[in-house]
Design a protein around this motif. Structure first.
Motif, mmCIF file in Angstrom:
data_model
loop_
_atom_site.group_PDB
_atom_site.id
_atom_site.type_symbol
_atom_site.label_atom_id
_atom_site.label_comp_id
_atom_site.label_asym_id
_atom_site.label_seq_id
_atom_site.Cartn_x
_atom_site.Cartn_y
_atom_site.Cartn_z
ATOM 1 N N LYS A 150 0.866 -1.205 -0.208
ATOM 2 C CA LYS A 150 0.085 0.047 -0.006
ATOM 3 C C LYS A 150 0.734 1.351 -0.062
ATOM 4 N N LEU A 151 1.961 1.374 0.628
ATOM 5 C CA LEU A 151 2.780 2.604 0.686
ATOM 6 C C LEU A 151 3.748 2.483 -0.305
ATOM 7 N N GLY A 152 4.079 1.389 -1.057
ATOM 8 C CA GLY A 152 5.033 1.482 -2.120
ATOM 9 C C GLY A 152 6.480 1.206 -1.647
ATOM 10 N N ILE A 153 6.644 0.427 -0.590
ATOM 11 C CA ILE A 153 7.818 0.106 -0.009
ATOM 12 C C ILE A 153 8.417 -1.020 -0.811
ATOM 13 N N ASP A 154 9.408 -1.112 -0.988
ATOM 14 C CA ASP A 154 10.121 -2.558 -1.953
ATOM 15 C C ASP A 154 10.803 -3.315 -0.677
ATOM 16 N N GLU A 155 11.462 -4.304 -1.294
ATOM 17 C CA GLU A 155 12.190 -5.219 -0.554
ATOM 18 C C GLU A 155 13.377 -5.006 0.481
ATOM 19 N N HIS A 156 13.765 -3.681 -0.195
ATOM 20 C CA HIS A 156 15.124 -2.963 0.645
ATOM 21 C C HIS A 156 14.553 -2.016 1.429
ATOM 22 N N TRP A 157 13.235 -1.774 1.668
ATOM 23 C CA TRP A 157 12.677 -0.728 2.607
ATOM 24 C C TRP A 157 13.191 0.693 1.846
ATOM 25 N N LEU A 158 12.972 0.641 0.615
ATOM 26 C CA LEU A 158 12.964 1.945 -0.140
ATOM 27 C C LEU A 158 11.485 2.209 -0.522
ATOM 28 N N ALA A 159 11.031 3.505 -0.384
ATOM 29 C CA ALA A 159 9.785 3.988 -0.665
ATOM 30 C C ALA A 159 9.902 5.411 -1.268
ATOM 31 N N PRO A 160 10.033 5.512 -2.667
ATOM 32 C CA PRO A 160 10.346 7.044 -3.151
ATOM 33 C C PRO A 160 9.128 7.808 -3.138
ATOM 34 N N GLU A 161 7.772 7.112 -2.892
ATOM 35 C CA GLU A 161 6.445 8.057 -2.716
ATOM 36 C C GLU A 161 6.477 8.701 -1.330
ATOM 37 N N LEU A 162 7.098 7.783 -0.382
ATOM 38 C CA LEU A 162 7.009 8.621 1.092
ATOM 39 C C LEU A 162 7.995 9.579 1.068
ATOM 40 N N GLY A 163 9.262 9.446 0.510
ATOM 41 C CA GLY A 163 10.066 10.557 0.474
ATOM 42 C C GLY A 163 10.487 10.568 2.019
ATOM 43 N N LYS A 164 11.050 11.895 2.212
ATOM 44 C CA LYS A 164 11.867 12.107 3.507
ATOM 45 C C LYS A 164 10.734 12.247 4.410
ATOM 46 N N ASN A 165 9.470 12.857 4.494
ATOM 47 C CA ASN A 165 8.629 12.950 5.323
ATOM 48 C C ASN A 165 7.448 11.836 5.340
ATOM 49 N N LEU A 166 8.204 10.870 5.826
ATOM 50 C CA LEU A 166 7.228 9.416 5.816
ATOM 51 C C LEU A 166 6.071 9.482 6.754
ATOM 52 N N PHE A 167 5.935 10.116 7.774
ATOM 53 C CA PHE A 167 4.826 10.350 8.638
ATOM 54 C C PHE A 167 3.640 11.303 8.310
ATOM 55 N N GLU A 168 4.278 12.023 7.095
ATOM 56 C CA GLU A 168 3.224 12.781 6.824
ATOM 57 C C GLU A 168 1.758 12.431 6.218
ATOM 58 N N PHE A 169 1.916 11.321 5.575
ATOM 59 C CA PHE A 169 0.666 10.667 5.106
ATOM 60 C C PHE A 169 -0.437 10.333 6.373
ATOM 61 N N LEU A 170 -0.101 10.350 7.284
ATOM 62 C CA LEU A 170 -0.875 9.996 8.571
ATOM 63 C C LEU A 170 -1.959 11.160 8.609
ATOM 64 N N SER A 171 -1.524 12.229 8.234
ATOM 65 C CA SER A 171 -2.499 13.382 8.382
ATOM 66 C C SER A 171 -3.342 13.527 7.134
ATOM 67 N N LYS A 172 -2.978 12.814 6.173
ATOM 68 C CA LYS A 172 -3.884 12.774 4.986
ATOM 69 C C LYS A 172 -4.928 11.747 5.136
ATOM 70 N N ASP A 173 -5.615 11.642 4.040
ATOM 71 C CA ASP A 173 -6.914 10.694 4.182
ATOM 72 C C ASP A 173 -6.473 9.489 3.132
ATOM 73 N N GLU A 174 -5.449 9.717 2.514
ATOM 74 C CA GLU A 174 -5.185 8.455 1.669
ATOM 75 C C GLU A 174 -3.588 8.262 1.689
ATOM 76 N N SER A 175 -3.373 7.114 1.458
ATOM 77 C CA SER A 175 -1.819 6.801 1.204
ATOM 78 C C SER A 175 -1.344 7.113 -0.137
ATOM 79 N N PRO A 176 -0.182 6.831 -0.292
ATOM 80 C CA PRO A 176 0.455 7.495 -1.726
ATOM 81 C C PRO A 176 -0.148 6.919 -2.840
ATOM 82 N N ASP A 177 -0.217 5.756 -2.762
ATOM 83 C CA ASP A 177 -0.638 4.998 -4.023
ATOM 84 C C ASP A 177 -2.266 5.211 -4.502
ATOM 85 N N GLU A 178 -3.016 5.583 -3.346
ATOM 86 C CA GLU A 178 -4.395 5.721 -3.785
ATOM 87 C C GLU A 178 -4.669 7.488 -3.866
ATOM 88 N N ALA A 179 -3.576 8.391 -3.949
ATOM 89 C CA ALA A 179 -3.765 9.926 -4.071
ATOM 90 C C ALA A 179 -3.941 10.033 -5.522
#
Length: 179
Positions: A150-179
């Protein structure tokens, strides 16, 4: 002149002034009422216009009504996503500590999901929370995998969609792949 009624014509107003007043009071677009139509036609026009406006208000009111049942959680706030996010942060903190460097989410953290779950359970002194010791490892692993997807995290724990502000999505109503 607080209220513009049909009796206003009997007053000293001209018909054109009365029509402008009716358009203003009932917020009817200017020029829709022409002086040549009858009083009855104007009454029907006003009633039709007000009926349409009341219908719009009713539709909006229905949208605001509470729906029956349990309130929905915002997308991206489910247990799978929270587990994956916690392990994402834990993996990068752990890798930074092992490699004696600053945490950088743009660098891979080559730690397997199962091992991360074991470490999270060890770090969790109480034994409850996101990684309870009573839940099987395979169930937790499936949950984390769903969250990673759901978050777009790969097997090496990389997530380009989350970027540096990984907890920012908690304040939104959608996860990055549903935006």
């Amino acid at each position: 002149m607080d209220e513009i009624g049909f009796a206003a014509v009997a007053n000293a107003l001209s018909r054109a002034e009365w029509i402008k007043g009716v358009e203003k009071q009932y917020k009817i677009p200017s020029g829709l009422i022409v002086p040549a139509i009858s009083d009855q036609a104007i009454r029907l026009l006003i009633l039709g216009y007000l009926s349409v406006e009341m219908n719009k208000i009713e539709v909006e009111r229905e949208k605001l009504r509470n729906k029956p049942g349990r309130p929905k959680k915002p997308k991206g706030h489910d247990l799978d996503t929270l587990r994956a996010l916690a392990l994402f942060d834990f993996a990068h903190n752990l890798t930074a500590g092992i490699e004696n460097r600053e945490k950088d989410v743009d660098l891979p953290a080559k730690i397997k999901v199962r091992r991360m779950i074991e470490l999270a359970q060890i770090a969790n002194v109480k034994g409850d929370g996101l990684f309870p010791k009573t839940t099987s490892a395979s169930s937790l692993e499936q949950s984390v995998s769903k969250g990673k997807k759901k978050l777009g995290i790969d097997e090496h724990w990389l997530a380009p969609e989350l970027g540096k502000n990984l907890f920012e999505f908690l304040s939104k109503d959608e996860s990055p792949d549903e935006a």
